[in-house]
Design a protein around this motif. Structure first.
Motif, PDB file in Angstrom:
ATOM      1  N   MET A  46       0.474   3.764  -3.217  1.00 33.60           N
ATOM      2  CA  MET A  46      -0.102   5.103  -3.073  1.00 33.60           C
ATOM      3  C   MET A  46       0.779   6.131  -3.790  1.00 33.60           C
ATOM      4  O   MET A  46       0.278   7.080  -4.374  1.00 33.60           O
TER       5      MET A  46
ATOM      6  N   LYS B 183      -2.896   3.783   7.009  1.00 35.31           N
ATOM      7  CA  LYS B 183      -3.174   3.505   5.583  1.00 35.31           C
ATOM      8  C   LYS B 183      -2.783   2.072   5.220  1.00 35.31           C
ATOM      9  O   LYS B 183      -3.409   1.439   4.368  1.00 35.31           O
TER      10      LYS B 183
ATOM     11  N   THR C 235       0.840  -1.209   0.000  1.00 37.88           N
ATOM     12  CA  THR C 235       0.000   0.000   0.000  1.00 37.88           C
ATOM     13  C   THR C 235       0.871   1.254   0.000  1.00 37.88           C
ATOM     14  O   THR C 235       0.601   2.210  -0.740  1.00 37.88           O
TER      15      THR C 235
END
Ligand SMILES: NC(=O)c1ccc[n+]([C@@H]2O[C@H](COP(=O)([O-])OP(=O)(O)OC[C@H]3O[C@@H](n4cnc5c(N)ncnc54)[C@H](OP(=O)(O)O)[C@@H]3O)[C@@H](O)[C@H]2O)c1
Length: 339
Positions: free
Chosen positions: A136, A320, A132
């Protein structure tokens, strides 16, 4: 507005932040319960959370969403309870690795591939935290110039291993300062004032690599929907409490300048550019901890390959990288009318 019954399976490093973020983000909660290995009441920020034991899939009856944040593997909660809960009508959002590559299971970062939720079978996987953090920073650049090859070196915080690893780093630092022998249970080597070039187990699929390094490649290809992307990585644990850092070296199919990359990243949802080397401004794990956005800096040309860029990225692996992304999946499903 409709309100939802929510449960968590696991109330460790990730489960605790799921509770915090559900409250902070004003998720439309009706009821909130945690399941773990023993019954108790946990106090999180001065408010109680009831912890029960789920003895079977029937424990999930009446819940709209279940965030799974227990341990992985054959005896883990996802394997023993996950699909039973999903078949009973509760939407499972799983933080672990057990089903990420299962073709029935969408692997979702909402900013990138929310469309994959449309085909869900009540079981959705949350990507690994290192994937992730990288994606991102990369998804908008991939849309512009198409990634050919990614070389990724990670500097991963101990919170990524869970609550026991945070305690181990703190205990080792205290023992070191006191001149006492260092306690060690979680990691294969001392973590205080050291780095450990092994995250996960030795891969059976890719000899010489670890499970974490293999996950980065296969999850990147699934989320970006492009099997041709080549990924090679070295994943390293560092004595940082929270916040994963990554050095990314990317070769694109099409030309992209550092200036154009910066322009794109400044407009990318979920990303904040921190990039001023002259004034020593770059992402750090301390700065990203407790932030929703992934920080991107050190944006520069990689002159050793055609169409090359290099970046330094930091993401909050518990937010996140786990809890926040899981909640965003639930929020997106509600927004898309899928729940
Ligand atoms: N930490 C991260 O940055 C991160 C990022 C992405 C994904 N993940 C994944 O998220 C999951 C949770 O990680 P974590 O760091 O929060 O771990 P953790 O701090 O070790 O906490 C694990 C929790 O799971 C509970 N648990 C274990 N086995 C269970 C079972 N069979 N049934 C119900 N509950 C069970 C434990 O219960 P007790 O409290 O009763 O012991 C504990 O509350 C893992 O799959 C991990 O790989 C973590």
């Amino acid at each position: 507005m409709k309100k939802y019954n929510v449960c968590m399976v696991g109330i460790g490093a990730v489960g605790t932040e799921i509770v915090r973020l559900l409250r902070k983000r004003n998720f439309p909660l009706a009821k909130l319960t945690a399941f773990a290995t023993r019954e108790r009441t946990e106090m999180i920020d001065g408010q109680p959370v009831e912890v029960k034991v789920a003895n079977g899939p029937e424990a999930f009856a009446g819940y709209d969403f279940a965030f799974f944040a227990g341990t992985e593997g054959a005896k883990g909660a996802s394997k023993t309870l996950g699909w039973g809960a999903a078949e009973g009508g509760c939407t499972v959002i799983d933080n672990g690795d057990d089903y990420r590559m299962d073709p029935r299971v969408p692997l979702v970062i909402p900013e990138i591939n929310a469309e994959a939720l449309k085909k869900h079978q009540n079981f959705i996987a949350n990507p690994n935290c290192s994937t992730t953090t990288a994606l991102m920073a990369l998804y908008a650049l991939h849309r512009e110039a198409k990634i050919k090859r990614l070389v990724c070196c990670t500097y991963q915080a101990v919170s990524g291993t869970g609550a026991a690893a945070i305690r181990e780093l703190e205990a080792q630092v205290r023992a070191w300062v006191a001149g006492e022998p260092l306690p060690r249970e979680v990691y294969p080597a001392q973590i205080a004032f050291n780095v450990i070039a092994q995250i996960g187990s030795e891969s059976k699929d890719l000899p010489g690599y670890t499970s974490e390094e293999v996950k980065l490649g296969r999850e990147t290809r699934k989320i970006l929907g492009d099997d041709s992307i080549q990924v090679v990585s070295t994943c390293v644990r560092v004595p940082v409490v929270n916040g994963h850092s990554e050095a990314l070296h990317i070769e694109f199919h099409n030309p992209i300048s550092p200036e154009r990359a910066r322009e794109i990243l400044e407009k990318t949802a979920g990303v904040k550019v921190v990039d001023d080397l002259h004034n020593s401004q770059f992402p750090t794990p301390i700065a990203v901890s407790g932030q929703y956005d992934t920080l991107v800096g050190r944006i520069r040309k990689d002159p050793t390959v055609p169409n090359g860029l290099a970046l330094f990225v930091c993401g909050d692996n518990i937010w996140k990288g786990a809890a926040q992304n899981a909640i965003q999946i639930a929020e997106k499903m509600i927004e898309m009318g899928l729940k």
